[in-house]
Motif scaffolding. Sequence first.
Motif, mmCIF file in Angstrom:
data_model
loop_
_atom_site.group_PDB
_atom_site.id
_atom_site.type_symbol
_atom_site.label_atom_id
_atom_site.label_comp_id
_atom_site.label_asym_id
_atom_site.label_seq_id
_atom_site.Cartn_x
_atom_site.Cartn_y
_atom_site.Cartn_z
ATOM 1 N N UNK A 337 1.279 -1.639 -0.019
ATOM 2 C CA UNK A 337 -0.002 -0.109 -0.263
ATOM 3 C C UNK A 337 0.854 1.440 -0.174
ATOM 4 N N UNK A 338 2.033 1.025 0.018
ATOM 5 C CA UNK A 338 2.448 2.317 0.014
ATOM 6 C C UNK A 338 2.628 3.377 -0.946
ATOM 7 N N UNK A 339 2.897 2.853 -2.292
ATOM 8 C CA UNK A 339 2.650 2.875 -3.362
ATOM 9 C C UNK A 339 1.954 4.023 -3.685
ATOM 10 N N UNK A 340 0.819 3.999 -3.115
ATOM 11 C CA UNK A 340 -0.969 4.255 -3.305
ATOM 12 C C UNK A 340 -1.408 4.425 -2.468
ATOM 13 N N UNK A 341 -0.058 4.826 -0.574
ATOM 14 C CA UNK A 341 -1.087 5.729 -0.168
ATOM 15 C C UNK A 341 -1.403 7.297 -0.457
ATOM 16 N N UNK A 342 -3.359 7.178 0.646
ATOM 17 C CA UNK A 342 -3.440 8.403 0.429
ATOM 18 C C UNK A 342 -3.806 9.615 1.523
ATOM 19 N N UNK A 343 -4.128 10.706 1.408
ATOM 20 C CA UNK A 343 -3.439 11.967 2.061
ATOM 21 C C UNK A 343 -5.011 11.862 3.415
ATOM 22 N N UNK A 344 -4.127 10.375 4.659
ATOM 23 C CA UNK A 344 -5.636 10.463 5.177
ATOM 24 C C UNK A 344 -5.939 11.644 6.169
ATOM 25 N N UNK A 345 -5.093 12.102 6.351
ATOM 26 C CA UNK A 345 -4.902 13.351 6.985
ATOM 27 C C UNK A 345 -6.118 14.708 6.483
ATOM 28 N N UNK A 346 -6.682 14.643 5.224
ATOM 29 C CA UNK A 346 -7.403 15.749 4.670
ATOM 30 C C UNK A 346 -8.600 14.858 4.521
ATOM 31 N N UNK A 347 -8.566 13.227 4.845
ATOM 32 C CA UNK A 347 -10.105 12.560 4.836
ATOM 33 C C UNK A 347 -10.611 12.563 6.495
ATOM 34 N N UNK A 348 -10.079 12.478 6.752
ATOM 35 C CA UNK A 348 -9.476 11.350 8.774
ATOM 36 C C UNK A 348 -10.090 12.662 9.268
ATOM 37 N N UNK A 349 -9.217 13.887 9.025
ATOM 38 C CA UNK A 349 -8.958 15.197 9.987
ATOM 39 C C UNK A 349 -9.247 14.517 11.281
ATOM 40 N N UNK A 350 -7.901 14.304 11.598
ATOM 41 C CA UNK A 350 -7.492 13.756 13.891
ATOM 42 C C UNK A 350 -6.994 15.412 14.268
ATOM 43 N N UNK A 351 -7.080 15.802 13.530
ATOM 44 C CA UNK A 351 -7.069 17.346 14.267
ATOM 45 C C UNK A 351 -8.418 18.305 14.797
ATOM 46 N N UNK A 352 -9.603 17.188 14.524
ATOM 47 C CA UNK A 352 -10.582 17.376 15.051
ATOM 48 C C UNK A 352 -10.499 17.393 16.946
ATOM 49 N N UNK A 353 -10.206 16.689 16.722
ATOM 50 C CA UNK A 353 -10.426 15.433 18.374
ATOM 51 C C UNK A 353 -9.975 16.776 18.887
ATOM 52 N N UNK A 354 -11.024 16.700 19.909
ATOM 53 C CA UNK A 354 -10.757 17.719 21.200
ATOM 54 C C UNK A 354 -9.548 17.662 21.856
ATOM 55 N N UNK A 355 -9.956 15.703 22.511
ATOM 56 C CA UNK A 355 -8.320 15.590 22.848
ATOM 57 C C UNK A 355 -7.078 15.090 22.437
ATOM 58 N N UNK A 356 -6.748 15.095 21.864
ATOM 59 C CA UNK A 356 -5.167 14.459 21.374
ATOM 60 C C UNK A 356 -4.917 13.061 21.826
ATOM 61 N N UNK A 357 -5.481 13.182 23.133
ATOM 62 C CA UNK A 357 -4.733 11.772 23.690
ATOM 63 C C UNK A 357 -5.682 11.129 24.667
ATOM 64 N N UNK A 358 -7.588 11.312 24.020
ATOM 65 C CA UNK A 358 -8.376 9.944 24.076
ATOM 66 C C UNK A 358 -7.224 8.970 24.310
#
Length: 683
Positions: A337-358
């Motif tokens: 899957x390394x060759x076809x890796x997508x932009x997970x940050x943009x689609x999953x949006x982990x930055x939306x987590x209120x508490x990153x340490x949940x």
Amino acid sequence: MSTATINGTVRSVCPFDCPDTCGLSVTFEEGKITKITGDTEHPVTRGAICNKVRQLNDRVYHPERLLYPMRRTGPKGSLSFERITWEEAYAEITERMKSIIDEHGAEAILPYSFYGNMGVLNAEGMDRRFFHRLGASQLDRTICNAAGSAGYSYTMGGSIGIDPEDTVHTKLFIIWGCNLVSTNMHQTMLATEARKNGATIIHIDVHRNRTSAWADRFIHVRPGTDAALALGMMHVIIRDGLADAAFLEQHTLGYDELAKQAAEYTPERVEAITGVPAAEVEELGRIYGTASPSFIRIGNGLQHHDNGGMIVRTISCLPALTGQWGVRGGGAMKGNSWYSRLNGEKIERPDLLPDPDVRTVSMNQLGDALLDLTPPVQMLFVYNSNPAVVAPDQNRVRDGLMRSDLFTVTHDLFLTDTCKYSDIVLPATSHFENLDLYTSYWHLYLQLHQPIMEPVGECKSNFTIFKELALKLGFEADVFDITEEQMISEALDSENNPFLKGITFGELKKNTWMKAGNHELPPLTSLIPTASGKIELYSEAMLQNGLPPVPDHTPLREPETYPFWLTTGPNHSFINSTFANQERLQKLEKEPLLHMHHENAEALGLADGERVKIRNDRGEVEMTLRIGSDVLPGVLVTQGLWWDDDRKGHQAVNALTPQRLADMGGGATFFSNRVEVLKLNPN
């Protein structure tokens, strides 16, 4: 677009958790699917698909398919439901979420999903974004390939292997811990082409199966001892001067440390550990040391042991030893899957987590999570999975699901075993009804799937459900009120992956599939994504993580309370528990079987075809015995995850499997499992 009156043949993509990710050709007559075959123009599928996917129309039009939302009316486990509207379902779910968050905090809500549908939007897109924004507990999705992926990455830096289309050039093809004929048929096709060009095919496994019969040679190994066999091969290669010194010098780190370790694994010692005769270890080492190009297809089953990460880590060092990464058709693959890796940050949006340490919960320890976590899980949201069957230590899982204070929502196509314990059941679309993007963890093609039929009944996709729930909860419209096309474009906007250059939604809409790297991959030795940029036979990262930095064999951890090792692999007609409710495929598999060596059966006074009880401290199941030499003495194998069916005597085998985590990656240990076998009627 309207799809209700389609006639003729249209393209589709196979959505299931399988490496082949086939291109499909679907025939409609009067708006209904009448035939499903492989797309003859797809570069890898080439018109061929497995029998189970040929039966997909039976799944889509199954008489028991869910068509509308339902609410539980009777006790958990009773399958007593009433029809409700989507508005009623959404109102109950959102109100329950709000009250749980107010009283217990958002981490009391837990999603549970895997890859029942491998579409990016419906497996790891809007759902991830929703639960991040909600602040729910995070799920560590490690039930399948986590241990092996971690082990392989310590050597190679990531999920990177050779282009499978290049394996037609291979002269020695080793299938290690994989029933390839049943689980990766297009690699079988490529290997057959290589065999026509002079390749030898060797299968290494704990079970003599369809792949063993198709291969040129079968090596029978005890469960969990594969690292010792690989080290024995290295011992012979190094001792006999067959290592590629120039390649090792230029492209690897830690050869001296590996050579010192391998020196301890003499063929005689390896025989004592693995059950493979010393002469066979010698021969296998020499064959591998002299054949070029040689390729190792590393299977999933290997990593489902206590030592699964180290097994894969050890095997992945072999191609470097003989310089195979520098030869077309040479190398290895665990995943790709390394060759076809997508932009997970943009689609999953982990930055939306209120508490990153949940907190993060392992999906392999769901039973413990539902029964022991503090604060307790108050809501479980299940989709793309059937944990009442697929999760280990099934009885604890079901005990947890039976909790009266646990509110469970399940989104599925059918009333699965998990739905028995659910408060709300939501009807899911099939992939035929969805717009989605598909990648493969084996071949290098990305594929766009456009809907080829209207949603049946009131079914909705994962994407739609989590989008609508987000808007009901008042989440940000600019984040959640988007289209599938927008999210696919975000996924493909991967500035960190040059192999996606030129692959856009528009281009995929015109071409259906496009190959990562556009058929122009540079030499793998120039891409290795380890910290050193070299293949790491000695891994400093492993040492820092408290693991042995050099490959080694470590024994399995299951206490020797019971006499047999039980391996619970896949069968030919199901994918995990998917397809297990289709009558035609059940008839092909007939029934769950327990394979036992004839010496053990004779000692226990058991006969072929007899019903037996398999048990340990976690649970018990009954099966029909199949006696022979397909397994070694002391080893048992059963295939397939069958749904519970009292009428047919089918029981889910994960009542027996442990919740322990593997040595790396938090992986599952389904196969490091001891049991005893008893006569059903001892008198």
